[in-house]
Scaffold this active site. Structure first.
Site, mmCIF file in Angstrom:
data_model
loop_
_atom_site.group_PDB
_atom_site.id
_atom_site.type_symbol
_atom_site.label_atom_id
_atom_site.label_comp_id
_atom_site.label_asym_id
_atom_site.label_seq_id
_atom_site.Cartn_x
_atom_site.Cartn_y
_atom_site.Cartn_z
ATOM 1 N N LYS A 25 -15.522 12.005 -3.688
ATOM 2 C CA LYS A 25 -15.060 10.897 -2.821
ATOM 3 C C LYS A 25 -13.340 11.557 -2.689
ATOM 4 C CE LYS A 25 -13.858 6.466 -2.886
ATOM 5 N NZ LYS A 25 -12.685 6.037 -2.163
ATOM 6 N N ASN A 26 -12.698 10.773 -3.514
ATOM 7 C CA ASN A 26 -10.929 11.463 -2.322
ATOM 8 C C ASN A 26 -10.531 12.275 -3.034
ATOM 9 O OD1 ASN A 26 -10.918 8.142 -2.753
ATOM 10 N ND2 ASN A 26 -10.681 7.784 -5.257
ATOM 11 N N ARG A 52 -8.769 2.725 3.806
ATOM 12 C CA ARG A 52 -7.370 2.872 4.174
ATOM 13 C C ARG A 52 -6.837 4.633 4.013
ATOM 14 N NH1 ARG A 52 -4.212 -0.768 1.845
ATOM 15 N NH2 ARG A 52 -2.760 1.371 0.959
ATOM 16 N N CYS A 111 -6.046 -4.869 0.781
ATOM 17 C CA CYS A 111 -7.289 -4.811 0.979
ATOM 18 C C CYS A 111 -7.872 -5.801 -0.714
ATOM 19 C CB CYS A 111 -7.976 -3.527 0.202
ATOM 20 S SG CYS A 111 -7.922 -2.391 -0.988
ATOM 21 N N ARG A 165 -0.896 -3.204 -1.300
ATOM 22 C CA ARG A 165 -1.187 -1.462 -1.299
ATOM 23 C C ARG A 165 -0.319 -1.125 -0.015
ATOM 24 N NH1 ARG A 165 -7.502 0.859 -1.950
ATOM 25 N NH2 ARG A 165 -6.516 2.445 -2.625
ATOM 26 N N PRO A 166 0.832 -1.133 -0.115
ATOM 27 C CA PRO A 166 2.100 -1.050 0.754
ATOM 28 C C PRO A 166 1.666 0.996 0.681
ATOM 29 C CG PRO A 166 2.946 -1.769 -1.382
ATOM 30 C CD PRO A 166 1.920 -1.772 -1.785
ATOM 31 N N VAL A 167 2.254 1.159 1.653
ATOM 32 C CA VAL A 167 2.963 2.588 2.432
ATOM 33 C C VAL A 167 3.995 3.029 2.263
ATOM 34 C CG1 VAL A 167 0.540 2.810 3.049
ATOM 35 C CG2 VAL A 167 2.058 2.604 4.536
ATOM 36 N N ASP A 168 4.626 1.920 2.161
ATOM 37 C CA ASP A 168 6.206 2.795 2.033
ATOM 38 C C ASP A 168 6.869 3.928 1.716
ATOM 39 O OD1 ASP A 168 6.103 1.219 -0.168
ATOM 40 O OD2 ASP A 168 7.680 1.368 -0.643
ATOM 41 N N LEU A 169 6.160 4.393 0.289
ATOM 42 C CA LEU A 169 6.653 5.483 -0.449
ATOM 43 C C LEU A 169 6.400 6.697 0.475
ATOM 44 C CD1 LEU A 169 5.791 5.000 -3.712
ATOM 45 C CD2 LEU A 169 8.233 3.899 -2.786
ATOM 46 N N ASP A 221 -9.543 3.058 -11.379
ATOM 47 C CA ASP A 221 -10.758 3.305 -11.185
ATOM 48 C C ASP A 221 -12.269 3.425 -11.332
ATOM 49 O OD1 ASP A 221 -9.527 3.674 -8.148
ATOM 50 O OD2 ASP A 221 -10.104 5.596 -8.013
ATOM 51 N N ILE A 275 -1.982 -0.478 -12.680
ATOM 52 C CA ILE A 275 -1.969 0.053 -11.458
ATOM 53 C C ILE A 275 -1.940 -0.834 -9.771
ATOM 54 C CG2 ILE A 275 -2.392 2.574 -9.324
ATOM 55 C CD1 ILE A 275 -1.851 3.131 -12.491
ATOM 56 N N ARG A 319 -19.876 3.318 -0.337
ATOM 57 C CA ARG A 319 -18.693 3.648 -0.140
ATOM 58 C C ARG A 319 -18.378 4.670 -0.271
ATOM 59 N NH1 ARG A 319 -13.767 1.309 -0.651
ATOM 60 N NH2 ARG A 319 -12.822 3.364 -0.201
HETATM 61 C C1 LIG Z 1 -8.900 7.654 -1.162
HETATM 62 C C2 LIG Z 1 -8.055 7.544 -3.044
HETATM 63 O O1 LIG Z 1 -8.109 8.983 -3.361
HETATM 64 N N1 LIG Z 1 -8.280 6.028 -2.952
HETATM 65 C C3 LIG Z 1 -7.455 6.623 -4.880
HETATM 66 C C4 LIG Z 1 -6.127 6.368 -4.700
HETATM 67 O O2 LIG Z 1 -4.964 5.625 -3.409
HETATM 68 P P1 LIG Z 1 -3.987 4.973 -3.662
HETATM 69 O O3 LIG Z 1 -3.516 6.759 -2.851
HETATM 70 O O4 LIG Z 1 -3.903 3.963 -1.974
HETATM 71 O O5 LIG Z 1 -3.252 4.861 -4.599
HETATM 72 P P2 LIG Z 1 -1.661 5.515 -4.933
HETATM 73 O O6 LIG Z 1 -1.815 6.316 -6.104
HETATM 74 O O7 LIG Z 1 -0.784 5.316 -3.963
HETATM 75 O O8 LIG Z 1 -1.745 4.028 -5.751
HETATM 76 C C5 LIG Z 1 -0.834 3.272 -6.964
HETATM 77 C C6 LIG Z 1 0.151 1.997 -6.560
HETATM 78 O O9 LIG Z 1 1.181 2.840 -6.092
HETATM 79 C C7 LIG Z 1 1.597 0.982 -5.018
HETATM 80 N N2 LIG Z 1 2.538 1.980 -3.509
HETATM 81 C C8 LIG Z 1 1.773 3.367 -3.372
HETATM 82 C C9 LIG Z 1 2.139 3.314 -1.966
HETATM 83 C C10 LIG Z 1 3.458 3.152 -1.560
HETATM 84 O O10 LIG Z 1 3.461 3.065 -0.652
HETATM 85 N N3 LIG Z 1 3.465 1.944 -1.944
HETATM 86 C C11 LIG Z 1 3.305 1.941 -3.699
HETATM 87 O O11 LIG Z 1 3.785 0.354 -3.502
HETATM 88 C C12 LIG Z 1 0.822 0.508 -4.788
HETATM 89 O O12 LIG Z 1 0.583 -0.418 -3.749
HETATM 90 C C13 LIG Z 1 -0.534 0.523 -6.300
HETATM 91 O O13 LIG Z 1 -0.004 -0.046 -6.596
HETATM 92 O O14 LIG Z 1 -5.344 6.627 -5.929
HETATM 93 C C14 LIG Z 1 -5.308 5.000 -6.534
HETATM 94 C C15 LIG Z 1 -5.014 5.172 -7.927
HETATM 95 O O15 LIG Z 1 -5.858 6.362 -8.872
HETATM 96 C C16 LIG Z 1 -7.447 4.971 -6.946
HETATM 97 O O16 LIG Z 1 -6.930 3.844 -7.369
HETATM 98 C C17 LIG Z 1 -7.890 4.879 -5.542
HETATM 99 O O17 LIG Z 1 -9.309 5.080 -5.501
HETATM 100 C C1 LIG Z 2 -10.152 2.416 -4.545
HETATM 101 C C2 LIG Z 2 -10.427 3.677 -4.313
HETATM 102 O O1 LIG Z 2 -11.129 3.878 -2.625
HETATM 103 P P1 LIG Z 2 -9.506 3.802 -1.472
HETATM 104 O O2 LIG Z 2 -8.734 4.264 -2.069
HETATM 105 O O3 LIG Z 2 -10.656 4.226 -0.644
HETATM 106 O O4 LIG Z 2 -9.775 2.030 -1.826
HETATM 107 C C3 LIG Z 2 -11.547 4.178 -5.185
HETATM 108 O O5 LIG Z 2 -12.202 4.973 -4.981
HETATM 109 O O6 LIG Z 2 -11.647 3.719 -5.850
#
Ligand SMILES: CC(=O)N[C@H]1[C@@H](OP(=O)(O)OP(=O)(O)OC[C@H]2O[C@@H](n3ccc(=O)[nH]c3=O)[C@H](O)[C@@H]2O)O[C@H](CO)[C@@H](O)[C@@H]1O
Ligand SMILES: C=C(OP(=O)(O)O)C(=O)O
Length: 436
Positions: free
Chosen positions: A22-23, A108, A132, A137-141, A323, A345, A415
């Site tokens: 999926k991911n 997301r 969620c 889960r911010p997207v600042d980075l 996960d 995480i 999902r």
């Molecule tokens: C669709 C997908 O592939 N989802 C996976 C992806 O989520 P996703 O890509 O959202 O996870 P990230 O690796 O970005 O998140 C890791 C950590 O960094 C933090 N963070 C991230 C981005 C940012 O801009 N700022 C920030 O602070 C997040 O809140 C979290 O605490 O990787 C996660 C970590 O392996 C998995 O659990 C999810 O299943």
């Molecule tokens: C957290 C997961 O997915 P998403 O990042 O789409 O919420 C996941 O696949 O376990």
């Protein structure tokens, strides 16, 4: 809303075919926006999140052809989910640069259209994904990385508005302060069409990133350091279409490996790769389970074993994946002795604990760690899924529990797990979906 009913206490024995990841699919599909050529993807799983991504890409202008081909491991192409899906995505032009709230709020990973739209079209307007059940889960980075490439970004009305400078994005050095999977994917997809060289430091090394980088390379991108934490990208002016097979789902593989362990049964996982989940396999072996690698997957054998409690700490790849944390907790709830599970995480990924407690599990949370004291028996109960992996951990606990369990809010499970009932039933589980 559908529910799943399980009559527990049956030892599973059989073979499960693993679906495409999926991911990985969710990261690779938006790459179609980077080119006017066709991106042909095989081994795409049939999941709700994939449908949401198709809807999103279609409204950005991608034409989508969806076909099934028989799976090489099954005669009919339909048994236990063993059909490989072939998707052709072609975005001849970008019809809309907006990823609307209605789609982004469901999934997301929609934020992954940001990098490709910005790189090819020069403009992207993407709804902010919001938090969620597992964390804020911010997207600042993601945004800082795109700003480093020259993008001008504003936040307004709940949307990220990103514009490339005149002349397009420019290569830069991006240093992620923490490992982010989605952030690395967005930065990579933007950098492949930026002018000059981009270096991404502290890049995520998850296999899904490698899959994306491999697909981008097939599309004509120049990327060095694939599989390491330093990605070096030489931007090109255009990419072309390509064909790419999505890698097997390591989290689905790990989940069914634990289904064998928790029922003290044996399952052969085919169509997958043990090297994608080495940390999970090594930890599983420490509990006393035997894992045997094979050419096309591996077999997990827990028959007649007494499992020991083993501590885990979630970490970025190649560490133990977050996960798999909820599923590990279900297994530890049935192992002998105590274990400590530390979630590093996400700040709120223990929502399954009270639900497991309803089934008789003995778990105490102390900050970011949970202490699990294994019990000889769990008991069936009515429980509620709060997120994707929490829901499957309840399914695992239910397979081991005495009596009947009903898992509510199965849409979370849908999902990420293709034909979960069929795959488990083929190994002897008494499981059925109660349709709403
Ligand atoms: C669709 C997908 O592939 N989802 C996976 C992806 O989520 P996703 O890509 O959202 O996870 P990230 O690796 O970005 O998140 C890791 C950590 O960094 C933090 N963070 C991230 C981005 C940012 O801009 N700022 C920030 O602070 C997040 O809140 C979290 O605490 O990787 C996660 C970590 O392996 C998995 O659990 C999810 O299943
Ligand atoms: C957290 C997961 O997915 P998403 O990042 O789409 O919420 C996941 O696949 O376990």
């Amino acid at each position: 809303m559908d529910r799943i009913r399980i009559e527990g206490g049956r030892r599973l024995d059989g073979t499960i075919t693993i679906s495409g990841a999926k991911n990985a699919a969710l990261a690779v599909m938006p790459a179609c926006l980077l080119t006017d050529g066709p991106l042909v993807l095989t081994n795409v799983p049939r999941l709700m999140d994939i449908e949401s991504m198709i809807t999103l890409l279609a409204q950005h202008g991608a034409l989508v052809e969806d076909a099934f081909a028989p799976h090489p491991n099954t005669a009919s192409g339909t048994a236990d989910g063993g059909a490989t899906r072939r998707l052709t995505l072609r975005a001849a032009t970008i019809a809309s640069a907006t990823a609307p709230y209605d789609i982004v709020r469901k999934m997301r990973a929609s934020v992954l259209v940001l990098g490709p739209l910005l790189a090819r079209h020069g403009h992207a307007r993407v709804s902010l994904p919001g938090g969620c059940a597992i964390g804020t889960r911010p997207v600042d980075l993601h945004l800082k990385a795109l700003e480093a490439l020259g993008a001008e970004i504003t936040l307004e009305g709940g949307y990220i508005d990103a514009r490339a400078p005149a002349g397009g994005l420019r290569g830069a050095e991006i240093v992620f302060p923490t490992v982010t999977v989605g952030g690395t994917e967005n930065a990579l997809m933007a950098a492949v069409l930026a002018q000059g060289e981009t270096v991404i430091e502290n890049a995520a090394r998850e296999p899904e990133i490698t899959d994306l980088a491999t697909c981008l390379t097939a599309m004509g991108a120049h990327i060095e350091g694939i599989g390491t934490n330093t990605l070096r990208i030489q931007g090109v002016t255009a990419l072309h279409g390509a064909e790419h097979a999505i890698l097997p789902d390591r989290i689905e593989s790990g989940t069914y490996a634990l289904a064998a362990a928790i029922t003290r049964g044996r399952i052969r996982l085919q169509g997958t790769r043990a090297d994608l989940l080495q940390a999970v396999i090594e930890t599983l072996e420490e509990t006393g389970v035997t894992v045997t690698p094979e050419a096309d997957g591996f077999t997990v054998d827990a028959r007649d074993r007494t499992l020991r409690g083993v501590d885990v700490m979630t970490k970025p790849f190649p560490g133990f994946p977050t996960d798999m944390q909820a599923q590990w907790m279900a297994l530890m709830a049935t192992a002998e002795g105590a274990s400590m599970i530390t979630e590093n995480i996400f700040e709120n990924r223990f929502m399954h604990v009270p639900e497991l407690a309803r089934m008789g599990a003995d778990i105490n949370i102390h900050g970011g760690s949970a202490i699990v004291r294994g019990r000889a028996h769990l008991s069936g109960a009515e429980v509620m899924a709060t997120d994707l992996r929490a829901s499957v951990c309840l399914v695992l606990a239910a397979l081991a529990a005495e009596g009947e369990t009903v898992v509510n809010r199965v849409y979370h499970l849908d999902r990420g797990y293709e034909t979960v009932e069929a795959k488990l039933a083929a190994c002897g589980a008494a499981i059925e979906r109660l349709r709403a």
